[in-house]
Design a protein around this motif. Structure first.
Motif, PDB file in Angstrom:
ATOM      1  N   ASP A   8      89.317 -37.843  -1.497  1.00 16.63           N
ATOM      2  CA  ASP A   8      90.373 -38.226  -2.438  1.00 16.63           C
ATOM      3  C   ASP A   8      90.168 -39.705  -2.787  1.00 16.63           C
ATOM      4  O   ASP A   8      90.457 -40.587  -1.984  1.00 16.63           O
ATOM      5  CB  ASP A   8      91.728 -37.977  -1.748  1.00 16.63           C
ATOM      6  N   TYR A  58      97.346 -40.241   3.384  1.00 15.23           N
ATOM      7  CA  TYR A  58      98.288 -39.818   2.347  1.00 15.23           C
ATOM      8  C   TYR A  58      99.202 -38.731   2.930  1.00 15.23           C
ATOM      9  O   TYR A  58      98.720 -37.708   3.404  1.00 15.23           O
ATOM     10  CB  TYR A  58      97.494 -39.284   1.168  1.00 15.23           C
ATOM     11  N   TYR A  91      91.905 -44.470  -5.266  1.00 14.46           N
ATOM     12  CA  TYR A  91      91.853 -45.934  -5.394  1.00 14.46           C
ATOM     13  C   TYR A  91      90.446 -46.496  -5.539  1.00 14.46           C
ATOM     14  O   TYR A  91      90.261 -47.709  -5.562  1.00 14.46           O
ATOM     15  CB  TYR A  91      92.540 -46.584  -4.174  1.00 14.46           C
ATOM     16  N   THR A 119      92.348 -39.703  -9.925  1.00 15.19           N
ATOM     17  CA  THR A 119      93.585 -39.630 -10.709  1.00 15.19           C
ATOM     18  C   THR A 119      93.610 -40.686 -11.802  1.00 15.19           C
ATOM     19  O   THR A 119      92.964 -41.730 -11.672  1.00 15.19           O
ATOM     20  CB  THR A 119      94.806 -39.827  -9.794  1.00 15.19           C
ATOM     21  N   LEU A 179      94.924 -31.492  -5.840  1.00 18.78           N
ATOM     22  CA  LEU A 179      94.754 -31.377  -4.378  1.00 18.78           C
ATOM     23  C   LEU A 179      95.464 -30.132  -3.837  1.00 18.78           C
ATOM     24  O   LEU A 179      94.937 -29.436  -2.967  1.00 18.78           O
ATOM     25  CB  LEU A 179      95.283 -32.641  -3.688  1.00 18.78           C
ATOM     26  N   GLY A 229      98.197 -34.389 -12.495  1.00 19.78           N
ATOM     27  CA  GLY A 229      98.108 -35.399 -11.442  1.00 19.78           C
ATOM     28  C   GLY A 229      97.183 -34.891 -10.354  1.00 19.78           C
ATOM     29  O   GLY A 229      96.935 -33.679 -10.244  1.00 19.78           O
ATOM     30  N   SER A 230      96.668 -35.811  -9.541  1.00 20.29           N
ATOM     31  CA  SER A 230      95.779 -35.311  -8.487  1.00 20.29           C
ATOM     32  C   SER A 230      96.583 -34.578  -7.417  1.00 20.29           C
ATOM     33  O   SER A 230      96.023 -33.807  -6.641  1.00 20.29           O
ATOM     34  CB  SER A 230      94.895 -36.409  -7.900  1.00 20.29           C
ATOM     35  N   SER A 235      96.469 -41.979 -12.508  1.00 23.37           N
ATOM     36  CA  SER A 235      97.758 -42.619 -12.247  1.00 23.37           C
ATOM     37  C   SER A 235      97.649 -44.090 -11.875  1.00 23.37           C
ATOM     38  O   SER A 235      98.553 -44.866 -12.140  1.00 23.37           O
ATOM     39  CB  SER A 235      98.482 -41.898 -11.115  1.00 23.37           C
ATOM     40  N   LYS A 236      96.566 -44.452 -11.212  1.00 25.00           N
ATOM     41  CA  LYS A 236      96.464 -45.824 -10.732  1.00 25.00           C
ATOM     42  C   LYS A 236      95.552 -46.654 -11.637  1.00 25.00           C
ATOM     43  O   LYS A 236      96.024 -47.519 -12.350  1.00 25.00           O
ATOM     44  CB  LYS A 236      95.961 -45.835  -9.293  1.00 25.00           C
ATOM     45  N   ARG A 260     100.726 -37.768 -15.674  1.00 24.54           N
ATOM     46  CA  ARG A 260     100.313 -36.752 -14.693  1.00 24.54           C
ATOM     47  C   ARG A 260      98.940 -36.156 -15.031  1.00 24.54           C
ATOM     48  O   ARG A 260      98.822 -35.057 -15.574  1.00 24.54           O
ATOM     49  CB  ARG A 260     101.351 -35.624 -14.556  1.00 24.54           C
ATOM     50  N   ILE A 261      97.894 -36.874 -14.710  1.00 23.70           N
ATOM     51  CA  ILE A 261      96.529 -36.393 -14.944  1.00 23.70           C
ATOM     52  C   ILE A 261      95.673 -36.675 -13.710  1.00 23.70           C
ATOM     53  O   ILE A 261      95.579 -37.823 -13.260  1.00 23.70           O
ATOM     54  CB  ILE A 261      95.866 -37.101 -16.159  1.00 23.70           C
TER      55      ILE A 261
HETATM   56  C1  LIG Z   1      98.666 -41.668  -5.741  1.00 23.04           C
HETATM   57  C2  LIG Z   1      97.829 -40.790  -4.910  1.00 23.04           C
HETATM   58  C3  LIG Z   1      97.560 -39.469  -5.251  1.00 23.04           C
HETATM   59  C4  LIG Z   1      98.286 -38.724  -6.340  1.00 23.04           C
HETATM   60  O1  LIG Z   1      98.252 -39.229  -7.546  1.00 23.04           O
HETATM   61  P1  LIG Z   1      98.775 -38.425  -8.791  1.00 23.04           P
HETATM   62  O2  LIG Z   1      99.744 -39.343  -9.435  1.00 23.04           O
HETATM   63  O3  LIG Z   1      99.374 -37.132  -8.377  1.00 23.04           O
HETATM   64  O4  LIG Z   1      97.529 -38.231  -9.588  1.00 23.04           O
HETATM   65  C5  LIG Z   1      96.679 -38.737  -4.489  1.00 23.04           C
HETATM   66  N1  LIG Z   1      96.109 -39.265  -3.401  1.00 23.04           N
HETATM   67  C6  LIG Z   1      96.366 -40.517  -3.010  1.00 23.04           C
HETATM   68  C7  LIG Z   1      95.704 -41.041  -1.801  1.00 23.04           C
HETATM   69  C8  LIG Z   1      97.239 -41.315  -3.743  1.00 23.04           C
HETATM   70  O5  LIG Z   1      97.537 -42.525  -3.325  1.00 23.04           O
END
Ligand SMILES: *Cc1c(COP(=O)(O)O)cnc(C)c1O
Length: 361
Positions: A180, A110, A183, A214, A89, A84-85, A216-217, A225-226
């Protein structure tokens, strides 16, 4: 307090959005993608001989690194991957923010950034966003130990134009600037192409710039989790040194295979981004008609406030109706709701509920 507790590293942890255990709720609180990942992902997770679970993974996650590198047209030496990011991070904070000087990030962003800074004993200063939740560039000109900004920002959804991001990078060439871009894929424009305001477009010009993203979105793989970072080969080497000093096998074999497969399916990626953007435009209009206002969002959520009904009240009413959105009880944003863009059907249910609720109110 017993004596041993004096020696404990004490931290106030990040609070993730609620993951309710009950079904038949509409879950719009953690910016997950409402659509399943590409069907190629399921094919890639081959359980037939058990190897994917039995064997250790490739510590360099080469298959995934190469897929990401190909997709973005960069050398694999410029790609770092993590769990995950959030993991990426955290590695970045440990690796790049070691000067002892305060790092800078916005007051509203964040909410993991200050948690990592505290955990790793990194001093930091937050800089106030303006009234429209925009970053004021000159706040980031004084000497500092590094900078992190989310673009589009969370939880506001506000996108900073690339020339303004570049201005911050250019004023800070002696420290690492992390963007970051969790989105960015939801920015309006040609679906699935590198978005116009992504800092990836200026990466070749700045050695001190690192872009984090990421799966994730935009790629529907939050459960896998990447996350990844793209920067100069030197930066990526430093990140890998930190990672291998911590845990050689952070990425598991299913995640490596699933992530690589997701990147290969460009058509699926583009199509589903298009669907979410279309829903965002349509629902945005409906919410404005109901008395909500919000900044233009280039993310997969809307950060809304209502002209007469407090956000906290709406959050509670929605929760009782099994529609879960995110409410932050924090200064400056405690009259806002962050609503993830779900499927059209989910969003129609949300709008219908609000219409009803606001009529009786
Ligand atoms: C969702 C999110 C992340 C983390 O996403 P992971 O699921 O850990 O990859 C990081 N930064 C921001 C701004 C986010 O909204």
């Amino acid at each position: 307090m017993p004596k041993w507790e004096d020696n404990v590293r004490k931290v106030i942890p990040y609070t993730p959005g609620e993951q309710p255990k009950i079904s038949n709720i509409i879950k719009l609180n953690t910016n997950e993608n409402p659509y399943p990942p590409s069907p190629l992902v399921k094919e890639a997770i081959d359980m037939s001989d058990g190897d994917i679970l039995r064997k250790y993974p490739d510590p360099s996650s080469a298959v995934l690194v190469e897929a990401i590198a190909r997709h973005y047209g960069v050398a694999p030496e410029r790609v770092f991957v993590g769990v995950g990011s959030d993991d990426v991070l955290a590695m970045c904070f440990i690796t790049f923010f070691a000067s002892g000087r305060p790092i800078l990030f916005p007051d509203i962003t964040y909410s993991f950034y200050d948690v990592w800074a505290d955990l790793f004993r990194i001093p930091y200063e937050t800089k106030k966003l303006d009234e429209d939740f925009r970053i004021i560039n000159r706040d980031y000109y004084p000497e500092n130990g590094g900078i992190i900004i989310a673009n589009p920002n969370a939880p506001t959804g506000v996108l900073k134009p690339l020339d303004e991001v570049e201005d911050i990078v250019r004023h800070n060439t002696d420290v690492v600037v992390i963007v970051d871009e969790a989105y960015i894929d939801f920015e309006e424009g040609e679906d699935g192409k590198i978005p116009a305001d992504s800092a990836l477009n200026i990466l070749d010009k700045y050695e001190n710039l690192l872009v984090v993203n990421t799966f994730s979105k935009s790629r529907s793989l939050a459960g896998m989790r990447i996350g990844f970072a793209i920067g100069s080969p030197d930066m990526i080497r430093y990140l890998n040194d930190a990672k291998y000093s911590f845990n050689s096998y952070t990425m598991n074999r299913t995640a490596i295979a699933a992530g690589a497969a997701a990147v290969e399916d460009q058509a699926y990626f583009a199509r589903h981004l298009g669907m979410i953007k279309a829903t965002r435009r349509r629902i945005g209009k409906e919410l404005r008609e109901l008395g909500f206002s919000f900044n233009d969002s280039q993310s997969n959520f809307l950060f809304v406030t209502h002209r007469s009904v407090p956000a906290k009240e709406l959050f509670t009413a929605l929760h009782e109706a099994k529609i879960i959105v995110r409410y932050f009880d924090k200064p400056r944003i405690d009259n806002y709701l962050r609503i993830t863009i779900g499927t059209d059907e989910e969003m129609d249910t949300l709008v219908a509920f609000l219409k009803e609720y606001l009529r009786d109110r």
